[in-house]
Write a protein that holds these residues in place. Structure first.
Motif, short mmCIF file in Angstrom:
data_model
loop_
_atom_site.label_atom_id
_atom_site.label_comp_id
_atom_site.label_asym_id
_atom_site.label_seq_id
_atom_site.Cartn_x
_atom_site.Cartn_y
_atom_site.Cartn_z
N ASN A 87 0.81 -1.21 0.00
CA ASN A 87 0.00 0.00 0.00
C ASN A 87 0.85 1.27 0.00
N CYS A 88 1.86 1.35 0.89
CA CYS A 88 2.63 2.59 1.03
C CYS A 88 4.12 2.40 0.77
N ASN A 89 4.56 1.18 0.43
CA ASN A 89 5.96 0.85 0.15
C ASN A 89 6.90 1.03 1.33
N SER A 90 6.37 1.06 2.53
CA SER A 90 7.19 1.16 3.73
C SER A 90 7.88 -0.18 3.98
N SER A 91 9.07 -0.14 4.57
CA SER A 91 9.75 -1.38 4.93
C SER A 91 9.55 -1.71 6.41
N LYS A 92 8.70 -0.99 7.10
CA LYS A 92 8.40 -1.26 8.51
C LYS A 92 7.24 -2.24 8.60
N VAL A 93 7.54 -3.49 8.22
CA VAL A 93 6.54 -4.55 8.14
C VAL A 93 6.90 -5.63 9.14
N ALA A 94 5.93 -6.06 9.94
CA ALA A 94 6.16 -7.10 10.93
C ALA A 94 5.16 -8.24 10.73
N MET A 95 5.60 -9.46 11.02
CA MET A 95 4.73 -10.62 10.90
C MET A 95 3.93 -10.79 12.20
N PHE A 96 2.69 -11.26 12.07
CA PHE A 96 1.86 -11.55 13.23
C PHE A 96 0.98 -12.75 12.91
N SER A 97 0.45 -13.38 13.94
CA SER A 97 -0.44 -14.53 13.76
C SER A 97 -1.88 -14.09 13.99
N THR A 98 -2.77 -14.69 13.23
CA THR A 98 -4.17 -14.32 13.34
C THR A 98 -5.04 -15.58 13.36
N ILE A 99 -6.24 -15.45 13.90
CA ILE A 99 -7.18 -16.56 13.90
C ILE A 99 -8.49 -16.11 13.25
N LYS A 100 -8.42 -15.35 12.17
CA LYS A 100 -9.62 -14.82 11.53
C LYS A 100 -10.31 -15.82 10.60
N ASP A 101 -9.59 -16.78 10.03
CA ASP A 101 -10.26 -17.73 9.15
C ASP A 101 -10.81 -18.91 9.97
N PHE A 102 -11.67 -19.71 9.34
CA PHE A 102 -12.37 -20.79 10.06
C PHE A 102 -11.40 -21.83 10.62
N LYS A 103 -10.40 -22.24 9.83
CA LYS A 103 -9.47 -23.27 10.28
C LYS A 103 -8.70 -22.81 11.52
N PHE A 106 -11.23 -22.69 14.51
CA PHE A 106 -11.55 -24.04 14.99
C PHE A 106 -10.39 -24.61 15.80
N SER A 107 -9.17 -24.42 15.30
CA SER A 107 -7.98 -24.88 16.01
C SER A 107 -7.86 -24.20 17.37
#
Length: 140
Positions: A87-103, A106-107
């Motif tokens: 979106n903005c070409n910034s290099s300040k990107v961090a990984m995170f975990s999410t539980i938004k999808d069904f799998k 359920f897990s």
């Protein structure tokens, strides 16, 4: 010689702290980890006790903090290049975990009900500047 330790960083898991500990020790700084055994035994208490505390001798605190500042906290690809926000070409990107999808949800519910750790979580990336969430396409 003073043996007073100063906390210079806190981490949610001991693996993160061990990596930084190794980096500081390679620079000749004596490092002590606090609460890492408790969190290794039960990772769910990490937030309750304030995480793993990385401590150094008070006389080495400034040098250690300078080394910590030089370590990039943002995500890189397999080639070591910074991941760019689409979106903005910034290099300040961090990984995170999410539980938004069904799998993932359920897990999470199975893990919550049976007292086990979740065995599936979806990893995504989030830009710290514009807050855009996105996936990385792997080209094979």
């Amino acid at each position: 010689m003073s043996t007073t330790f100063k906390t210079i960083a806190k981490f949610q898991y001991s693996a993160e702290a061990q990596i930084i500990k190794g980096r500081l020790e390679s620079e000749g700084i004596e490092v002590f980890l606090s609460d890492h055994l408790t969190i290794d035994t039960d990772p769910l208490v990490s937030n309750a006790i304030g995480g793993v505390k990385l401590k150094v001798l008070a006389k080495d605190a400034l040098k250690a903090q300078h080394i910590l500042e030089t370590i990039n906290k943002y995500s890189v690809d397999d080639n070591g290049n910074a991941i760019q926000c689409p979106n903005c070409n910034s290099s300040k990107v961090a990984m995170f975990s999410t539980i938004k999808d069904f799998k993932s949800f359920f897990s999470f519910m199975v893990g919550f009900l049976f007292g086990t750790l979740p065995f599936y979580a979806k990893d995504k990336y989030r830009c710290n500047d514009c807050k855009t969430e996105f996936d990385i396409k792997i080209n094979e």
